[in-house]
Design an enzyme around this catalytic site. Structure first.
Site, PDB file in Angstrom:
ATOM      1  N   ASP A   1      -5.774  -0.895  -1.949  1.00  0.00           N
ATOM      2  CA  ASP A   1      -6.408   0.223  -1.261  1.00  0.00           C
ATOM      3  C   ASP A   1      -5.390   1.325  -0.961  1.00  0.00           C
ATOM      4  OD1 ASP A   1      -5.130  -0.257   1.313  1.00  0.00           O
ATOM      5  OD2 ASP A   1      -6.506  -1.931   1.582  1.00  0.00           O
ATOM      6  N   LYS A   2      -5.894   2.443  -0.497  1.00  0.00           N
ATOM      7  CA  LYS A   2      -5.070   3.640  -0.291  1.00  0.00           C
ATOM      8  C   LYS A   2      -3.874   3.373   0.612  1.00  0.00           C
ATOM      9  CE  LYS A   2      -6.610   6.810   2.536  1.00  0.00           C
ATOM     10  NZ  LYS A   2      -5.540   6.983   3.557  1.00  0.00           N
TER      11      LYS A   2
END
Length: 236
Positions: free
Chosen positions: A103-104
């Protein structure tokens, strides 16, 4: 030797097998001049054409090890203000697909490839590929919660989550920083597991994915290895 057409297309074009089946069903694939059907098999004696372009039976694949920095997404398009990892890679690698995602807010090892069969075997739950992360929490992990996560698992909406936790050799007294080992890959599983017990993950870095390790790659750096369809299985 004959192989299924969807497997052949997945390996040569970097598609998933479902994407290959959809293309076959849509009439985009021909074998020896005839529109292919689902379940067809091909060998090196056949000429396969996808969207009007021949697909060679033999192919060299690209396998890229990339150290993803925080703040980037693994999709091909930006998400809000978050840029994509492809903005950090040379254009010649923009056709590669990520093997799983981070994820980011996470960083570390990401694999990219155009070998669909390799990607499938690395990510499908039935193969149980081993992954290692470094995780930092917002506060010390209580011994009882450590035991729950490692020995019994934590109930999440999509099933029980069990992670193997161990101390880092260079931080033996820390209860905020842990090495996490797992063989699953559910969406944000590590973060959700700790959140279920009242903790917030402040740092998450993947350092190993099966036989591949991050090594000395710095954030934003990558290294490439090449293999043919015959020996790519040696990478898995």
């Amino acid at each position: 030797m004959e192989i299924r057409l969807n497997k052949f297309l997945a390996e040569r074009l970097g598609l998933s097998r479902r994407e290959a089946d959809d293309a076959i069903a849509a009439g985009r694939v021909k074998i020896d001049g005839e529109t292919a059907t689902l379940g067809a098999r091909v060998s090196e004696k056949n000429q396969v054409v996808f969207d009007g372009k021949p697909v060679a039976f033999e192919k060299s694949y690209t396998y890229l090890l990339f150290n993803k920095p925080e703040g980037y997404v693994c999709s091909r398009k930006k998400q809000g203000d978050a840029d994509t990892i492809y903005s950090l890679l040379p254009e010649k690698y923009h056709n590669l697909k990520t093997v799983g995602r981070l994820d980011k807010d996470s960083c570390g090892l990401i694999l990219l490839t155009d070998d669909g069969d390799f990607a499938y075997k690395m990510t499908h739950p039935s193969f149980k590929k081993y992954k290692v992360y470094i995780v930092e929490l917002d506060r010390d992990l209580e011994p009882l919660h450590q035991q729950m996560i490692s020995d019994f698992g934590v109930d999440l909406p999509d099933g029980k989550s069990k992670l193997l936790l161990s101390r880092l050799e260079d931080k033996p007294d820390s209860r905020k920083i842990w090495q996490v080992e797992m063989s699953e890959g559910r969406n944000r599983q590590i973060r959700r597991t700790f959140a279920a017990l009242g903790y917030r993950v402040t740092f998450l870095k993947r350092i190993q994915f099966d036989n591949f390790s991050l090594g000395e790659l710095k954030p934003g750096e990558f290294e490439e290895s090449l293999a043919t369809s015959q020996n790519s299985k040696n990478l898995i």
